[in-house]
Design an enzyme around this catalytic site. Structure first.
Site, short mmCIF file in Angstrom:
data_model
loop_
_atom_site.label_atom_id
_atom_site.label_comp_id
_atom_site.label_asym_id
_atom_site.label_seq_id
_atom_site.Cartn_x
_atom_site.Cartn_y
_atom_site.Cartn_z
N ARG A 72 -3.60 -1.58 -5.90
CA ARG A 72 -2.83 -2.80 -5.68
C ARG A 72 -3.20 -3.80 -6.76
O ARG A 72 -4.26 -3.69 -7.38
CB ARG A 72 -3.10 -3.39 -4.29
N HIS A 120 -15.37 -8.02 2.02
CA HIS A 120 -14.35 -8.92 2.58
C HIS A 120 -14.55 -10.34 2.07
O HIS A 120 -13.61 -10.99 1.60
CB HIS A 120 -14.43 -8.88 4.11
N MET A 145 -5.67 -6.92 8.26
CA MET A 145 -5.13 -5.93 9.18
C MET A 145 -6.20 -4.88 9.50
O MET A 145 -7.25 -4.85 8.90
CB MET A 145 -3.90 -5.28 8.56
N ASP A 161 9.20 -40.39 1.72
CA ASP A 161 9.99 -41.10 2.74
C ASP A 161 11.25 -40.34 3.10
O ASP A 161 11.67 -40.36 4.26
CB ASP A 161 10.35 -42.51 2.24
N ARG A 180 -3.73 3.03 8.45
CA ARG A 180 -3.99 1.75 7.77
C ARG A 180 -2.74 0.89 7.77
O ARG A 180 -1.62 1.41 7.78
CB ARG A 180 -4.42 1.98 6.31
N TYR A 216 13.43 -34.48 -14.59
CA TYR A 216 11.97 -34.49 -14.63
C TYR A 216 11.39 -34.45 -13.22
O TYR A 216 12.09 -34.73 -12.24
CB TYR A 216 11.44 -35.73 -15.38
N GLY A 255 -8.39 -7.26 4.38
CA GLY A 255 -9.20 -7.44 5.58
C GLY A 255 -8.46 -8.08 6.74
O GLY A 255 -9.02 -8.26 7.81
N CYS A 307 9.66 -38.19 -7.51
CA CYS A 307 8.35 -38.83 -7.69
C CYS A 307 7.48 -38.78 -6.44
O CYS A 307 6.43 -39.42 -6.38
CB CYS A 307 8.51 -40.28 -8.14
N SER A 344 15.53 -41.78 -8.74
CA SER A 344 14.26 -41.10 -8.56
C SER A 344 14.14 -40.80 -7.07
O SER A 344 14.19 -41.72 -6.24
CB SER A 344 13.09 -41.99 -9.01
N GLU A 379 15.51 -42.50 -1.15
CA GLU A 379 14.54 -42.09 -0.13
C GLU A 379 15.06 -42.28 1.29
O GLU A 379 14.35 -42.00 2.26
CB GLU A 379 13.22 -42.84 -0.34
N LYS A 386 0.83 -1.21 0.00
CA LYS A 386 0.00 0.00 0.00
C LYS A 386 0.87 1.25 0.00
O LYS A 386 0.65 2.18 -0.80
CB LYS A 386 -0.92 -0.02 1.22
#
Length: 916
Positions: free
Chosen positions: A354, A484, A111, A814, A100, A896, A109, A876, A809, A790, A30
């Site tokens: 904003r 709000h 604050m 885990d 504000r 990937y 809404g 994965c 992978s 893992e 703001k």
């Protein structure tokens, strides 16, 4: 040495303004935007901003100001007084200010705001003299006492807005006034006296008459609100972390409540619900800003402003000027804006701008239209404001996910008559039971996460955010598209309908009435957040146009604007991303859906899921009960054709793309029944005694099964299991090559490896089995043998493991459990406390812990590739579909990510954003 600067001035052009949008982290969103507008010579009331650094100091130093802050406040206040020709609290010519909050990230809404600060018993008389408007003066004073009492003193005294509202309603009843605006100056003066009595009764002190004391207490209240329960909860829900605190904006007041030539409103440069390129907004004549935002009165639509009958010239000009400024702001920020404005005696003032909150649908539409310069529905031209690369950075995975939300079945909806129609403030379809209390909604969902609720309120307030998040949809009887409820719901992509004025709510009886029919708590409602229609009962839902087009290939769905937008941004993502996206899929149907969503292979096929289908559970149970290798092999022989058929389906669906198959991972006890009745059923089916079944269940019992006999340990104990699964994979690959001419790339993954000797043992067995099949079939099928990283030790010794493994992978589910020492199944008992106390910023099973678990991933990749350059590495776990985690995966060089089929579009977007 000079004190650090904590207070920054803005207003009336560049010469008086300190800061701009590059100061967002310090001035908050703001404050930075107010400075930016002031620099651009837009009509912004001057003021000053207390920085987020001051809030951070205050929060960490026992609620005390940093050195130099008080002196800087007095210096900037003096400058403001001189500029405005007024003095704070002066009995003859008073300056009034608003206080504000404004953090670097918008939290609508969350604050607290105080208006009309500086009014006292003496200065209110000066205000009357200034304005010649006695009624407005007493109206401002009673509002100030209300806000100051609630916001500033409420947290320590228990004083609330409702305490004041009670007195207001009593006074209105006394004089037969329908609305606040019907009260006269004398009646409002009487109300001020009543408010001061309420204040004194709760606070045990008279209302403060020193304006400097008012200002100091208000600044402290805004700082304190940063750590209020509702603010903390909002940041948790929206995964906002790493901010210093909130800034405090002290702004000279302009008044929308001085008469019919005054007003206040909120507007958006584009529709935040549908995304349409048309300004939308709301305003109230003779009102102050909180009246609009809080949803206490249902305001007028912005389109009505130029047609006002009272003071028509003023409102026509104000409307024209406002639209011109909004166009200028959108082009400057290159993003649709949410603005607050006040008209004071015919002059337009801009109080805030904003980046606008919006639904996911609106965000995607904004991005597509601003990059292509075409309306997605009509094809009409509009200004191009963004490149596709920049547009891609304005959207999120969650936005794209909202395009996949269910909608009501159009045929079923057409047969229903809505019980009411109101303002469509949030997207999609929501079906649930009526609940009136936000806390109650939270408790109900905690008790039963599958419960579906519709939260019904007169209006929502920041205290309701927990219940709003818990509910499937929100329905309010007051408030507009900028209230709000509307703003928060849009930010979450939650179905919301506001301003249902025909809805009569009785909180005491827990009923709603509309059209002469009464509905009680627990009754079902269906909300169409796209049309604003509310139906009694449960309406059936159906897949979104995107899902319909992807799953069923429907030609009609592929022409739908929602699908076309999805396709556009997905194409952008594929153009820019540098990492591939695979899917976790265990069945041909899952694989087909994944391919349709753009998956480039399967990163995880969990073979254990296949064992639960149909009658094959009995074969795996026979394997478990077998007393020798011969018996186990006989049971596995029955399983082999089932597994082979499953893999054939996956390979055909993937059409030559790589498929990673994980060998059996869970402990064997998971395949056995645990109740005596089910154990007897198993014994009867397999023709063995109950005692034998119970003995085997007992044998397999482990104190900590997730660290027990599972993963590669199973195949080392029972090599025949590894042999059967390898045969099924390779034979399936040979079959689809011969019958379907599809060349496959199976990747056989050995789970839970912790030491190199484990993968060495099983890799030889896999290769021996696979090569025997290929030799027997006379086929050539390239395959790889790799492992799932893992266990932390596997990451630490990844250079050794990569001597044997051809790919890694990372199983981050885990890996997270074992790195933190948290059980994913039991973390719910303490995770809420950890999040509340900020011990953890976020659930580490939802988003990858980059500084701990992430470093093990990084180390594993680097060590693995030091031994085997070009080692294929992917992820994965569930983190594969989390945007923040995907971006980390790009950063550390994974090839990937793999996630559930419906998260594939989200991962594609996140991967592209990481690349650009």
């Amino acid at each position: 040495m000079a004190d650090k600067q904590y207070v920054y001035f803005y207003g009336f052009g560049k010469e008086h303004t300190e800061g701009d949008t590059s100061y967002r982290a310090i001035l908050g969103g703001k404050g930075a935007n107010l400075a930016e507008m002031a620099n651009a010579d837009l009509p912004v009331p001057p003021g000053f901003t207390v920085s987020t650094e001051a809030c951070a100091y205050y929060s960490s130093h026992n609620s005390s100001y940093p050195k130099g802050l008080e002196a800087q406040l007095k210096e900037k206040l003096t400058k403001l007084e001189k500029m405005m020709g007024k003095k704070l609290g002066d009995p003859r010519n008073p300056l009034l200010v608003s206080v504000r909050s404004g953090a670097a990230v918008s939290m609508p809404g969350m604050m607290d705001t105080v208006l009309n600060l500086g009014l006292t018993d003496k200065s209110v008389l000066g205000f009357i003299k200034q304005t010649g408007n006695e009624r407005a003066a007493w109206d401002c004073y009673r509002r100030f006492i209300d806000m100051f009492g609630d916001v500033v003193m409420g947290p320590t005294s228990g004083l609330t807005h409702e305490d004041f509202e009670h007195e207001l309603e009593s006074l209105k009843n006394k004089y037969g006034a329908k609305d606040d605006t019907d009260l006269t100056a004398e009646q409002l003066k009487e109300l001020v006296d009543l408010y001061k009595k309420v204040y004194r009764a709760k606070v045990k002190k008279p209302f403060p008459q020193d304006p400097w004391e008012q200002l100091n207490l208000s600044i402290q209240a805004v700082f304190n609100s940063w750590n209020s329960e509702r603010a903390v909860k909002y940041r948790q829900i929206n995964k906002i972390s790493g901010l210093l605190g909130t800034a405090v904006n002290i702004c000279s007041m302009v008044f929308g409540n001085l008469g019919s030539d005054c007003g206040t409103g909120v507007a958006f440069t584009r529709c935040g619900s549908t995304g349409a390129n048309k300004p939308m907004g709301e305003y109230l004549i003779n009102a102050q800003g909180e009246d609009v935002v809080a949803g206490i009165r249902t305001p007028k639509n912005l389109d009505e402003m130029p047609d006002e009958q009272v003071e028509p010239a003023i409102w026509k000009k104000s409307h024209k000027d406002l639209l011109a400024i909004m166009r200028k702001l959108e082009r400057h920020y290159k993003y649709p804006q949410d603005v607050e404005f006040t008209v004071e005696q015919g002059k337009l003032w801009m109080l805030q701008t904003r980046n606008a909150k919006r639904t996911g649908l609106a965000g995607i539409r904004w991005a597509v239209e601003m990059a292509t310069g075409k309306d997605v529905e009509t094809g009409d031209s509009q200004p191009k404001l963004l490149t596709p690369k920049k547009a891609l950075q304005t959207i999120s995975g969650n936005d794209l996910e909202q395009l996949l939300f269910p909608i009501f079945d159009p045929e079923a909806e057409a047969k229903q008559t809505p019980i009411l129609t109101a303002l469509p403030a949030g997207p999609g379809a929501a079906v649930g039971k009526i609940v009136f209390d936000a806390k109650n909604a939270e408790e109900m969902i905690k008790a039963n996460p599958d419960e579906r609720l519709i939260l019904v309120r007169h209006e929502t307030s920041p205290e309701d955010v927990g219940g709003m998040w818990a509910a499937k949809g929100i329905l309010t009887s007051t408030g507009g598209m900028t209230s709000h409820a509307a703003v928060v719901a849009r930010g979450w992509g939650k179905c919301c309908i506001c301003g249902a004025s025909s809805l009569k709510i009785d909180y005491a009886k827990k009923t709603i009435s509309v059209g002469g029919v009464t509905y009680k708590a627990g009754d079902w409602l269906s909300l169409n957040g796209s049309t604003g229609m509310v139906y009694a009962g449960e309406l059936p839902t159906m897949a979104s146009p995107v899902v319909a087009a992807v799953n069923d290939g429907k030609a009609k769905a592929k022409k739908h604007p929602i699908y076309l937008m999805y396709k556009e941004v997905s194409d952008w993502a594929d153009q820019y991303r540098t990492i591939k996206v695979r899917a976790n899929a265990d069945s041909p149907k899952d694989a087909e859906v994944a391919r349709a969503f753009g998956a480039e292979g399967i990163g995880l096929c969990r073979t254990e899921h296949m064992f639960f289908e149909g009658d094959r559970i009995w074969d795996i149970r026979s394997f478990i009960l077998a007393e020798d290798q011969k018996g186990r092999e006989a049971a596995l022989k029955k399983l082999l054709p089932h597994q082979r058929k499953d893999f054939e389906g996956l390979f055909k669906a993937m059409k030559g793309l790589p498929v990673t198959v994980r060998l059996l991972d869970p402990p064997l006890h998971e395949f056995l029944p645990h109740s005596e009745a089910d154990q007897q059923k198993m014994a009867d089916h397999l023709g063995v005694s109950l005692e034998l079944v119970q003995a085997r269940v007992k044998d397999l019992h482990e104190a900590n099964p997730m660290l027990g006999h599972r993963g590669c340990r199973l195949s080392i104990t029972y090599p025949e299991l590894c042999v059967m699964q390898t045969r099924a994979i390779i034979e399936a690959a040979c079959n689809v090559l011969k019958r379907n001419k599809i060349k496959t790339e199976p990747e056989i993954m050995i789970p839970l490896v912790g030491v190199k000797a484990e993968i060495d043992f099983l890799e030889k067995l896999v290769r021996k089995t696979a090569d025997e099949v290929l030799e027997r079939r006379g086929a050539k099928v390239p395959y790889k043998v790799g492992t799932m990283i893992e266990i932390p030790r596997a990451a630490l010794t990844a250079d050794e493991i990569a001597e044997t493994a051809e790919f890694f992978s990372f199983g981050t589910n885990d890996l997270t459990q074992l790195t933190f020492g948290y059980s994913r199944d039991d973390i719910g008992g303490f995770l809420p406390d950890y999040l509340n106390e900020k011990i953890l910023e976020i659930d580490p099973f939802q988003s990858l812990d980059q500084s701990g678990v992430g470093q093990l991933v990084k180390m594993g990749v680097e060590k693995g590739r030091s031994t085997r350059p070009g080692l294929k590495c992917g992820i994965c776990g569930e983190h594969g579909g989390d945007p923040a985690s995907v971006k980390f995966c790009v950063k550390v060089g994974l090839d990937y990510v793999s996630c559930s089929p419906y998260r594939v579009p989200i991962a594609r977007i996140a991967a592209a954003q990481a690349a650009v």
